[in-house]
Design an enzyme around this catalytic site. Structure first.
Site, PDB file in Angstrom:
ATOM      1  N   ARG A  51      12.221  18.484  -4.812  1.00 48.96           N
ATOM      2  CA  ARG A  51      13.548  19.030  -5.089  1.00 48.96           C
ATOM      3  C   ARG A  51      13.734  19.512  -6.527  1.00 48.96           C
ATOM      4  O   ARG A  51      14.195  20.627  -6.762  1.00 48.96           O
ATOM      5  CB  ARG A  51      14.644  17.972  -4.845  1.00 48.96           C
ATOM      6  CG  ARG A  51      15.172  17.920  -3.463  1.00 48.96           C
ATOM      7  CD  ARG A  51      15.530  16.504  -3.165  1.00 48.96           C
ATOM      8  NE  ARG A  51      14.306  15.733  -3.234  1.00 48.96           N
ATOM      9  CZ  ARG A  51      13.472  15.585  -2.217  1.00 48.96           C
ATOM     10  NH1 ARG A  51      13.763  16.115  -1.070  1.00 48.96           N
ATOM     11  NH2 ARG A  51      12.338  14.914  -2.337  1.00 48.96           N
ATOM     12  N   THR A  52      13.416  18.657  -7.483  1.00 51.76           N
ATOM     13  CA  THR A  52      13.785  18.992  -8.860  1.00 51.76           C
ATOM     14  C   THR A  52      13.030  20.238  -9.318  1.00 51.76           C
ATOM     15  O   THR A  52      13.624  21.181  -9.845  1.00 51.76           O
ATOM     16  CB  THR A  52      13.516  17.792  -9.789  1.00 51.76           C
ATOM     17  OG1 THR A  52      14.081  16.635  -9.190  1.00 51.76           O
ATOM     18  CG2 THR A  52      14.123  18.004 -11.156  1.00 51.76           C
ATOM     19  N   LYS A  80      -7.096  16.715 -20.110  1.00 54.03           N
ATOM     20  CA  LYS A  80      -8.129  16.710 -21.166  1.00 54.03           C
ATOM     21  C   LYS A  80      -7.666  15.918 -22.376  1.00 54.03           C
ATOM     22  O   LYS A  80      -8.329  15.901 -23.407  1.00 54.03           O
ATOM     23  CB  LYS A  80      -8.434  18.150 -21.598  1.00 54.03           C
ATOM     24  CG  LYS A  80      -8.900  19.047 -20.484  1.00 54.03           C
ATOM     25  CD  LYS A  80      -9.058  20.475 -21.041  1.00 54.03           C
ATOM     26  CE  LYS A  80      -8.980  21.498 -19.924  1.00 54.03           C
ATOM     27  NZ  LYS A  80      -8.628  22.832 -20.440  1.00 54.03           N
ATOM     28  N   ARG A 101       9.210  16.843 -16.302  1.00 58.01           N
ATOM     29  CA  ARG A 101       9.213  15.497 -15.682  1.00 58.01           C
ATOM     30  C   ARG A 101       7.945  14.783 -16.123  1.00 58.01           C
ATOM     31  O   ARG A 101       6.862  15.376 -16.162  1.00 58.01           O
ATOM     32  CB  ARG A 101       9.240  15.596 -14.164  1.00 58.01           C
ATOM     33  CG  ARG A 101       9.005  14.242 -13.511  1.00 58.01           C
ATOM     34  CD  ARG A 101       9.247  14.262 -12.029  1.00 58.01           C
ATOM     35  NE  ARG A 101      10.658  14.375 -11.726  1.00 58.01           N
ATOM     36  CZ  ARG A 101      11.154  14.256 -10.489  1.00 58.01           C
ATOM     37  NH1 ARG A 101      10.359  14.023  -9.475  1.00 58.01           N
ATOM     38  NH2 ARG A 101      12.460  14.364 -10.273  1.00 58.01           N
ATOM     39  N   HIS A 129      17.572  10.604 -15.178  1.00 59.76           N
ATOM     40  CA  HIS A 129      17.339  11.827 -14.395  1.00 59.76           C
ATOM     41  C   HIS A 129      18.646  12.629 -14.451  1.00 59.76           C
ATOM     42  O   HIS A 129      19.389  12.709 -13.472  1.00 59.76           O
ATOM     43  CB  HIS A 129      16.972  11.439 -12.962  1.00 59.76           C
ATOM     44  CG  HIS A 129      16.434  12.557 -12.117  1.00 59.76           C
ATOM     45  ND1 HIS A 129      16.522  13.884 -12.474  1.00 59.76           N
ATOM     46  CD2 HIS A 129      15.811  12.530 -10.906  1.00 59.76           C
ATOM     47  CE1 HIS A 129      15.972  14.621 -11.527  1.00 59.76           C
ATOM     48  NE2 HIS A 129      15.530  13.824 -10.573  1.00 59.76           N
TER      49      HIS A 129
HETATM   50  N1   CP Z   1      15.729  13.837  -6.234  1.00 58.13           N
HETATM   51  C1   CP Z   1      14.532  14.089  -6.777  1.00 58.13           C
HETATM   52  O1   CP Z   1      14.313  13.924  -7.987  1.00 58.13           O
HETATM   53  O2   CP Z   1      13.594  14.540  -5.886  1.00 58.13           O
HETATM   54  P1   CP Z   1      12.129  15.000  -6.269  1.00 58.13           P
HETATM   55  O3   CP Z   1      11.393  13.767  -6.752  1.00 58.13           O
HETATM   56  O4   CP Z   1      11.540  15.574  -5.021  1.00 58.13           O
HETATM   57  O5   CP Z   1      12.231  15.990  -7.389  1.00 58.13           O
END
Ligand code: CP
Length: 304
Positions: A51-52, A80, A101, A129
């Protein structure tokens, strides 16, 4: 130039403006179709995501911009031994804004300190998040018409669930918010959230183990997955993973206007039979995630 590491990086006024912009984008997406013509978003994902990452990419494409990036540490020069600081200095030469991320808490913050472009924390370990929180806030505001005077139930893995930590931080700034924290004892909310965020700000909350007892009083039920990837041993994960399963029987105990949210991915914690319930909002939430990330990209690029 501004970055987004935590929802608290935005004042309540800035947050409300961002949600208003997301609402306008939802209403009239064509108006924004060329807002980022010629601009590029880099998605630097050292940890898995559906999603993100894809909603960020979809958001930038919807705005007329382009996207580049990597979807795992293994497919970048991190494999590396390249540091996050060096990587972001390089990415700053290729893109105008970056969503990152990383499995380590604070990695996006380290990147932002060396970056020539705005950095958005797209999830750092078990910490924060913020763009999921923006998604959650837009979903709640769109469905309930407000972000104040509500009882919010947070259920599942409250220890490792970074979306829960970010959401609590954001919601305590609105009046009349009360939390019911529903978890097994092993997955209770971390002390720093309980003491430094909830108690310090005199936010009413209770910690309970049984979902059935809590559900009748809730306006929002925020379900979460037990975070397998953050457990130290598989035995504990297996013991706790199915502690809560929201099914039709439990939904029958809830208010008629209680909405169920989940940041997804879901594993077993919401039975598929709940998906047809009009109060199941977790797939709508995914769509709101695109609008709010469009609004965030526009806002950070404007502040640059
Ligand atoms: N909600 C969320 O962060 O989903 P993903 O881990 O798929 O990005």
């Amino acid at each position: 130039m501004r970055h987004l590491m935590s929802p608290l990086d935005l004042s309540v006024e800035e947050l409300d403006n961002l949600l208003d912009l997301a609402h306008d984008i939802e209403r009239d997406p064509k108006k924004y179709a060329h807002a980022c013509d010629g601009l590029k978003l880099a998605t630097c994902f050292y940890e898995p995501s559906t999603r993100t990452r894809l909603s960020f990419e979809s958001a930038m494409l919807n705005l007329g911009g382009s996207v580049l990036g990597f979807a795992s540490a293994d497919s970048s020069s991190a494999a590396k031994g390249e540091s996050v600081s060096d990587t972001i200095r390089v990415i700053s030469c290729y893109a105008d804004i970056c969503a990152m991320r990383h499995p380590k808490e604070g990695a996006a913050l380290v990147a932002s300190q060396k970056s020539g472009i705005p950095v958005i924390n797209a999830g750092d370990g078990g910490h924060q998040h913020p763009t999921q929180t923006l998604t959650d806030l837009l979903t709640i505001r769109s469905l309930k018409g407000q972000l104040h005077d509500m009882t919010i139930g947070l259920c599942g893995d409250l220890k490792f669930g970074r979306t829960v930590h970010s959401l609590i931080n954001a919601l305590i700034r609105y009046p009349g918010i009360r939390f019911v924290l529903i978890s097994p004892p092993e997955l209770r909310i971390p002390d720093y959230i309980r003491e430094d965020v909830l108690r310090r700000n005199n936010i009413p909350f209770e910690e309970v183990k049984r979902l059935d007892d809590a559900i009748p009083s809730l306006d929002i039920l925020y379900m979460t997955r037990v975070q397998r990837e953050r457990f130290f041993n598989e035995e504990d994960y297996v013991r706790l993973k199915d502690f809560y399963i929201l099914d039709k029987k439990k939904m029958a105990l809830a208010k008629e206007d209680m909405y169920v949210l989940h940041p997804l991915p879901r594993v077993n914690e919401i039975a598929v039979e709940v998906d047809d319930d009009p109060r199941a909002a977790y797939f709508k939430q995914v769509q709101y995630g695109v609008y709010v990330r469009m609004a965030l990209i526009l806002t950070l690029l404007k502040w640059r």
